[in-house]
Structure formats: structure tokens, C-alpha cells
Design a protein around this motif. Structure first.
Motif, PDB file in Angstrom:
ATOM      1  N   ARG A 104       0.894  -1.111  -0.301  1.00 40.32           N
ATOM      2  CA  ARG A 104       0.749   0.126   0.147  1.00 40.32           C
ATOM      3  C   ARG A 104       1.231   1.617  -0.389  1.00 40.32           C
ATOM      4  O   ARG A 104       0.432   2.237  -0.867  1.00 40.32           O
ATOM      5  N   THR A 105       2.465   1.550   0.508  1.00 40.63           N
ATOM      6  CA  THR A 105       2.882   2.598   0.540  1.00 40.63           C
ATOM      7  C   THR A 105       3.412   2.635  -0.392  1.00 40.63           C
ATOM      8  O   THR A 105       3.770   3.369  -0.961  1.00 40.63           O
ATOM      9  N   THR A 106       3.938   1.603  -1.235  1.00 41.04           N
ATOM     10  CA  THR A 106       4.629   1.692  -1.917  1.00 41.04           C
ATOM     11  C   THR A 106       3.626   2.787  -3.773  1.00 41.04           C
ATOM     12  O   THR A 106       4.003   3.584  -4.180  1.00 41.04           O
ATOM     13  N   ILE A 107       1.990   1.896  -3.417  1.00 43.18           N
ATOM     14  CA  ILE A 107       1.220   2.732  -4.562  1.00 43.18           C
ATOM     15  C   ILE A 107       1.169   3.769  -4.219  1.00 43.18           C
ATOM     16  O   ILE A 107       0.846   4.802  -5.341  1.00 43.18           O
ATOM     17  N   ILE A 108       0.772   4.491  -3.515  1.00 46.06           N
ATOM     18  CA  ILE A 108       0.469   6.051  -2.684  1.00 46.06           C
ATOM     19  C   ILE A 108       1.780   6.362  -3.114  1.00 46.06           C
ATOM     20  O   ILE A 108       1.662   8.099  -3.412  1.00 46.06           O
ATOM     21  N   ALA A 109       2.542   6.129  -2.484  1.00 45.92           N
ATOM     22  CA  ALA A 109       4.502   6.999  -2.995  1.00 45.92           C
ATOM     23  C   ALA A 109       4.071   7.315  -4.047  1.00 45.92           C
ATOM     24  O   ALA A 109       4.335   8.262  -4.157  1.00 45.92           O
ATOM     25  N   ALA A 110       3.815   6.190  -5.725  1.00 44.20           N
ATOM     26  CA  ALA A 110       4.031   6.599  -6.993  1.00 44.20           C
ATOM     27  C   ALA A 110       3.271   7.810  -7.170  1.00 44.20           C
ATOM     28  O   ALA A 110       3.132   7.804  -7.568  1.00 44.20           O
ATOM     29  N   TYR A 111       2.215   7.170  -7.064  1.00 42.21           N
ATOM     30  CA  TYR A 111       0.566   8.213  -7.106  1.00 42.21           C
ATOM     31  C   TYR A 111       1.739   9.913  -6.554  1.00 42.21           C
ATOM     32  O   TYR A 111       1.733  10.544  -7.813  1.00 42.21           O
ATOM     33  N   LEU A 112       1.960   9.630  -5.520  1.00 42.61           N
ATOM     34  CA  LEU A 112       2.416  11.316  -5.006  1.00 42.61           C
ATOM     35  C   LEU A 112       3.590  11.149  -5.413  1.00 42.61           C
ATOM     36  O   LEU A 112       4.052  12.863  -6.434  1.00 42.61           O
ATOM     37  N   THR A 113       4.408  10.909  -6.252  1.00 45.60           N
ATOM     38  CA  THR A 113       5.769  11.111  -6.923  1.00 45.60           C
ATOM     39  C   THR A 113       5.566  11.397  -8.228  1.00 45.60           C
ATOM     40  O   THR A 113       5.649  12.679  -8.887  1.00 45.60           O
ATOM     41  N   ILE A 114       4.450  10.939  -9.253  1.00 36.73           N
ATOM     42  CA  ILE A 114       3.804  10.998 -10.285  1.00 36.73           C
ATOM     43  C   ILE A 114       3.421  11.957  -9.868  1.00 36.73           C
ATOM     44  O   ILE A 114       3.425  13.389 -11.084  1.00 36.73           O
ATOM     45  N   LEU A 115       2.352  12.577  -8.601  1.00 39.12           N
ATOM     46  CA  LEU A 115       1.262  14.354  -9.544  1.00 39.12           C
ATOM     47  C   LEU A 115       2.972  14.883  -8.951  1.00 39.12           C
ATOM     48  O   LEU A 115       2.644  16.169  -9.762  1.00 39.12           O
ATOM     49  N   SER A 116       3.552  14.562  -8.382  1.00 35.54           N
ATOM     50  CA  SER A 116       5.050  15.665  -8.224  1.00 35.54           C
ATOM     51  C   SER A 116       5.357  16.424  -9.923  1.00 35.54           C
ATOM     52  O   SER A 116       5.336  17.558 -10.031  1.00 35.54           O
ATOM     53  N   VAL A 117       5.480  14.849 -10.157  1.00 35.44           N
ATOM     54  CA  VAL A 117       6.199  15.516 -11.731  1.00 35.44           C
ATOM     55  C   VAL A 117       5.487  16.706 -12.518  1.00 35.44           C
ATOM     56  O   VAL A 117       6.353  17.341 -13.375  1.00 35.44           O
ATOM     57  N   PHE A 118       4.591  15.622 -12.316  1.00 32.57           N
ATOM     58  CA  PHE A 118       3.312  17.014 -13.264  1.00 32.57           C
ATOM     59  C   PHE A 118       2.818  18.561 -13.177  1.00 32.57           C
ATOM     60  O   PHE A 118       3.464  19.651 -13.474  1.00 32.57           O
ATOM     61  N   LEU A 119       3.259  18.435 -11.693  1.00 28.13           N
ATOM     62  CA  LEU A 119       2.920  20.020 -10.992  1.00 28.13           C
ATOM     63  C   LEU A 119       4.815  20.813 -10.964  1.00 28.13           C
ATOM     64  O   LEU A 119       4.611  21.848 -11.499  1.00 28.13           O
ATOM     65  N   ILE A 120       5.794  20.013 -11.019  1.00 24.65           N
ATOM     66  CA  ILE A 120       6.694  20.886 -11.669  1.00 24.65           C
ATOM     67  C   ILE A 120       6.592  21.343 -13.059  1.00 24.65           C
ATOM     68  O   ILE A 120       7.227  22.135 -13.123  1.00 24.65           O
ATOM     69  N   GLY A 121       6.692  20.561 -13.236  1.00 26.84           N
ATOM     70  CA  GLY A 121       6.096  20.767 -15.211  1.00 26.84           C
ATOM     71  C   GLY A 121       5.404  22.465 -14.699  1.00 26.84           C
ATOM     72  O   GLY A 121       5.850  22.688 -16.357  1.00 26.84           O
ATOM     73  N   ILE A 122       3.960  22.461 -14.801  1.00 21.25           N
ATOM     74  CA  ILE A 122       2.988  23.215 -15.147  1.00 21.25           C
ATOM     75  C   ILE A 122       3.672  24.226 -13.298  1.00 21.25           C
ATOM     76  O   ILE A 122       3.028  25.333 -13.994  1.00 21.25           O
ATOM     77  N   ALA A 123       4.606  24.027 -12.383  1.00 20.84           N
ATOM     78  CA  ALA A 123       4.586  25.318 -11.548  1.00 20.84           C
ATOM     79  C   ALA A 123       4.844  26.988 -12.203  1.00 20.84           C
ATOM     80  O   ALA A 123       5.618  27.388 -13.184  1.00 20.84           O
TER      81      ALA A 123
END
Length: 396
Positions: free
Chosen positions: A82-101
Motif C-alpha cells: 500500500r505504501t508503494t502504491i500511494i507513494a508512486a501516485y504522490l511522486t507522479i503528481l509532483s512531476v506534473f506539478l513541477i512541469g506546470i509550476a
């Protein structure tokens, strides 16, 4: 025939499980390098100085530090799956946010999310890998870390290619995020539900310490891990700017990280046999020596191509060091800690330094210039070489 069929089915399940765990290592690597190679564009867009960038990189340092400190507690209560799955989604979300910041504050928030996601996924996916290694009963840890490097290499190559065609980070990182989310949805179902044969009901009743710190010889292993991962983290965030300062164009500067992560990927994918042949300690020492040579070449060179060759040597030298340290951590005999907790404590020190290293280089670059600041990476490789002999586990 039925026994052969059952054996084939079991082997197929293990192979599918290994692919899924490997994918999450790739997610972490690609997420990290995808935005790292676009730092020149992001800095120019937001008009950031090297000092500003150094302070910004403290955001993922702090969030990653907190996440890694809490990782053993969260894994103990919610499982590494569960920790791996949640952490993966958080990491991917951050990649998107860095791009559009659109501004520095949004970028800081994206970095905080990135640090938290990476801090959790780095520990939880290693727990998954260690559990599968026990099932296989042979060394496979290096190959998983090789997939991290493969992901980082693909991310940096893609970033360099899109930069050459003037594709902005907003479109680039959004595309990466979408592809990675699709992959997570497909692979999350195959992860190990339990890495310790404990049911969720029993897990809820177990008292797990909130913070797990190294004990005894694990501190030495942690220090070696910190020195080695310092090189990896700093290379990810500063290699492109290092080469640009030498006169390289953005697409060529991106090749520095691509070659570093590419040779590291090759070294890790084939590193398990090398470690079995020379032993973990010797493998670490030879790797550190190769990194020292590579970084020395990069520091004294006047041409970006020569520096890239030096980065490639450093990458293949650093390849198997961190996986070896995790294996050695599991062999350290302590009454107070399990093998899983020992691995987590050493990994925590290493992964925190992966994010602490880049801002340290930023501050040094502000004070003495980026080229001279890279001497710190050269010295870190020497530290690994000198301390490796003290990392040998006790024989009981």
C-alpha cells in the motif's frame, strides 16, 4: 504433469511479480530524472539564481527526511504494498506539478510532494524487492536498482530529446505523468500483499517504533551509503548545469546525466554476478575507485564530451555500491533490529543524502562556482573507497 504445470504457473507468477516490482523502481528513476534535466529551462523561466535553486531543493530534502523517518512505521502498519502504491501516485503528481509550476511557491510545493513520495517509495519498494529476493534465494537486488537507473536514463534521454525540439517542461512532464500513471494502474495489483507473512489484523496490533535509526556497524554502512548517494543526487540535479557552464547546449548537457545513469543501469543489471565473484566489499572498493577516476577526468577536462565520458565512468563505478550496502545491512547481526529494519535504517541515510546533496552543491556553487563545487563529489567517492573496508559485517 500436474506438478510440472503447477511449477510453471508458480514461476510465471514470480516473473510477473518481479516485473511489477521492477516497474516501480523505474517509476522512481524516471520521475527523478525527467524534471532534473529540465532544470536550466525551469531556472530561466522563473528567473532563479543558483542560490535560489539551492534553497528550493531544501523543500524535497525536508519532506523526504520526514517521509523516510516515518517509512518503517507506515510500512509496519499499512504494508509495503500500500505504501508503494500511494507513494508512486504522490511522486507522479509532483512531476506534473513541477512541469506546470507558474511561480516559485508552486514549485516549492511540488518539490515537497516529490520529496515525500520519493522518501516513501524508496524504502517500501526495497522492502518488496528484499522479500522477493528471499523467495528466489539468490542475489537480485542489484538488478532492481538497475531498473531505477534505466528509468532515470530513459527520463533524461527523453528530456534531452524534447528540449532539443523546444518542447516545454509543462507538456513534457505532463506526458510523462500520464504514461507512468497508466503503468502504476496496470502493475499495482501484482505487488506482494505481505512481505513478512503477517495478516492485516495482526499488523494492526503490532507496536512498531515511529523512527528506526541505525545501530552499531549500521552507522558505518549508513555513512558509506550517504557518501555514495550524495554523488547520485548531485549528478541528477547539477550535471546538466555543470556541462552548460562548459559551453554545452541544453540537449548535449542532458547527455551527461543520460550517460551517468545509463552506465549505472548497465552496471546494476549485470552487477549481481560481479558481486558474487569478487564479494560485496571488493565490489564497493573497485566501484568507488572507478568513480574517483571518472570525476577527476570531468573536473580537469575543458570539453563537455570529455566530461561526459568522466560522468559515464563515475556511473558504472557507483552502480552496485548502494545495492551491496543494503545486502550487507541485512547481514549485520543485532539483537535490537530485524533485517528489514536494518535495511530501512541504512536506506534512510542514503536517500536523505540523495536529496540533501543537491542543495549543498547549490550553496557551494554560489560560494566558489559550480565547477569547483563538484570537487565535493570527487571527495565523496574517496570517502566510500576509504570506509568500505570497515563496512564488513561481523561473522557470527
Amino acid at each position: 504433469m500436474s506438478s510440472l504445470s503447477a511449477s510453471a504457473t508458480q514461476q510465471l507468477k514470480l516473473s510477473r511479480l518481479r516485473i511489477s516490482i521492477a516497474f516501480f523502481f523505474g517509476v522512481a528513476g524516471m520521475s527523478f530524472s525527467s524534471w532534473a534535466v529540465r532544470t536550466p529551462f525551469i531556472q530561466e523561466k522563473l528567473q532563479l539564481t543558483k542560490m535560489d535553486w539551492g534553497f528550493l531543493l531544501l523543500c524535497p530534502v525536508l519532506s523526504s527526511f520526514i517521509a523516510t523517518l516515518l517509512s518503517s512505521f507506515l510500512i509496519g502498519h499499512f504494508s509495503s504494498r500500500r505504501t508503494t502504491i500511494i507513494a508512486a501516485y504522490l511522486t507522479i503528481l509532483s512531476v506534473f506539478l513541477i512541469g506546470i509550476a507558474p511561480n516559485v511557491w508552486t514549485l516549492a510545493g511540488a518539490f515537497i510532494v516529490f520529496g515525500a513520495g520519493m522518501g516513501l517509495i524508496d524504502i517500501s519498494m526495497n522492502d518488496q524487492a528484499a522479500a522477493l529476493e528471499r523467495i528466489y534465494q539468490r542475489s537480485i537486488m542489484s538488478s532492481f536498482h538497475g531498473l531505477f537507473s534505466v528509468g532515470a536514463m530513459l527520463g533524461s534521454l527523453l528530456g534531452g530529446l524534447l528540449a532539443k525540439f523546444a518542447i516545454t517542461p509543462a507538456y513534457h512532464l505532463s506526458m510523462v505523468a500520464i504514461l507512468l500513471i497508466i503503468g502504476v494502474v496496470i502493475n499495482q495489483r501484482y505487488l506482494l500483499h505481505s512481505t513478512d507473512n503477517i495478516t492485516d489484523e495482526i499488523r494492526a496490533e503490532i507496536k512498531v517504533p515511529i523512527i528506526v535509526l541505525p545501530k552499531g556497524k549500521l552507522w558505518i554502512l549508513g555513512c558509506v551509503a550517504s557518501a555514495a548517494v550524495f554523488v547520485e543526487g548531485a549528478m541528477a540535479d547539477w550535471s546538466a548545469l555543470f556541462l552548460e557552464n562548459m559551453g554545452a547546449q541544453e540537449w548535449l548537457a542532458a547527455l551527461g546525466l543520460a550517460f551517468f545513469t545509463g552506465t549505472m543501469a548497465v552496471g546494476r543489471l549485470f552487477g549481481d554476478r560481479w558481486v558474487d565473484y569478487v564479494g560485496a566489499i571488493r565490489a564497493i572498493q573497485w566501484g568507488a575507485a572507478c568513480s574517483v577516476l571518472g570525476l577527476f577526468i570531468a573536473l580537469i577536462s575543458y570539453f563537455p564530451i570529455v566530461a561526459i565520458i568522466g560522468f559515464a565512468l563515475s556511473g558504472i563505478g557507483m552502480a552496485i555500491i548502494f545495492p551491496c550496502l543494503l545486502t550487507l545491512a541485512a547481514r549485520v547481526k543485532t539483537k535490537e533490529m530485524s533485517s528489514a529494519a536494518a535495511i530501512a535504517s541504512v536506506a534512510m541515510m542514503g536517500y536523505v543524502m540523495m536529496l540533501l546533496g543537491p542543495p549543498m552543491i547549490g550553496f557551494l556553487a554560489h560560494a566558489i562556482g559550480l565547477h569547483l563545487a563538484f570537487i565535493a563529489l570527487f571527495l565523496s567517492s574517496i570517502v566510500v573507497l576509504c570506509l568500505a573496508g570497515f563496512a564488513r559485517p561481523n561473522k557470527n
